[in-house]
Design an enzyme around this catalytic site. Structure first.
Site, mmCIF file in Angstrom:
data_model
loop_
_atom_site.group_PDB
_atom_site.id
_atom_site.type_symbol
_atom_site.label_atom_id
_atom_site.label_comp_id
_atom_site.label_asym_id
_atom_site.label_seq_id
_atom_site.Cartn_x
_atom_site.Cartn_y
_atom_site.Cartn_z
ATOM 1 N N GLU A 1 2.195 1.483 -3.571
ATOM 2 C CA GLU A 1 1.146 1.842 -4.536
ATOM 3 C C GLU A 1 0.704 3.292 -4.381
ATOM 4 O OE1 GLU A 1 -1.026 -2.528 -4.988
ATOM 5 O OE2 GLU A 1 -2.140 -0.885 -4.069
ATOM 6 N N GLU B 1 0.823 -1.212 0.000
ATOM 7 C CA GLU B 1 0.000 0.000 0.000
ATOM 8 C C GLU B 1 0.858 1.263 0.000
ATOM 9 O OE1 GLU B 1 -3.174 0.583 -0.467
ATOM 10 O OE2 GLU B 1 -3.798 -1.514 -0.535
#
Length: 165
Positions: free
Chosen positions: A60, A57
């Site tokens: 990203e 995460e």
């Protein structure tokens, strides 16, 4: 297409702190966190551990590669009396502090490195982030924090946050 998550959710988030003591924070484009600083976070996917999800995460959302150095805490709540919403929160540090932030524009408005003082006095940090920053985190005793309302938008009927103090 929205993914079906069922009634038990597991998320993973990261408190990424650089050598200057600044935290990597993001502003989401949607949900109850829209327009406020929060930690990079998202749902754990099939086939990955929670710490792997936290690293994914961060990468990203911000383009920053990091490593997990420990676990900060665990946030758990029940939404509308029916959905168990849980998040493992990991302590991380960037691998390369010179790596520029590159936001995922589909999900984020902004991402930047902010000091604890900026998080506490800027007026734009999420309730959970303010609580973590005010406790200055990484101390070694789990502490349960109750009586926190992250916002009526979420409709939690039960909400607790656990942090190392």
């Amino acid at each position: 297409m929205k993914k079906e998550r069922g009634k038990v959710w597991l998320g993973a988030g990261a408190v990424v702190v650089n050598s200057d003591g600044k935290w990597l924070v993001v502003k989401k484009r949607y949900s109850g966190l829209k327009g406020v600083w929060s930690i990079p976070a998202g749902f754990v996917q099939l086939g990955e551990t929670a710490d792997e999800a936290a690293l994914r995460e961060v990468k990203e959302e911000t383009g920053i590669d990091c490593i997990v150095t420990g676990m900060v805490g665990f946030r758990t709540g029940v939404i509308r009396g029916e959905v168990s919403d849980n998040m493992a929160i990991f302590a991380c540090k960037p691998i390369n502090e010179e790596q520029p932030i590159c936001i995922q524009e589909r999900e984020l408005i902004d991402a930047k490195w902010l000091s604890v003082e900026e998080l506490l006095t800027g007026g734009e940090a999420s309730i959970m982030l303010q609580n973590m920053a005010s406790d200055t985190l990484i101390q070694h005793q789990l502490s349960k924090n109750e009586g926190i309302n992250p916002g009526d938008w979420f409709q939690y009927t039960s909400y607790r946050v656990f942090f190392n103090k």
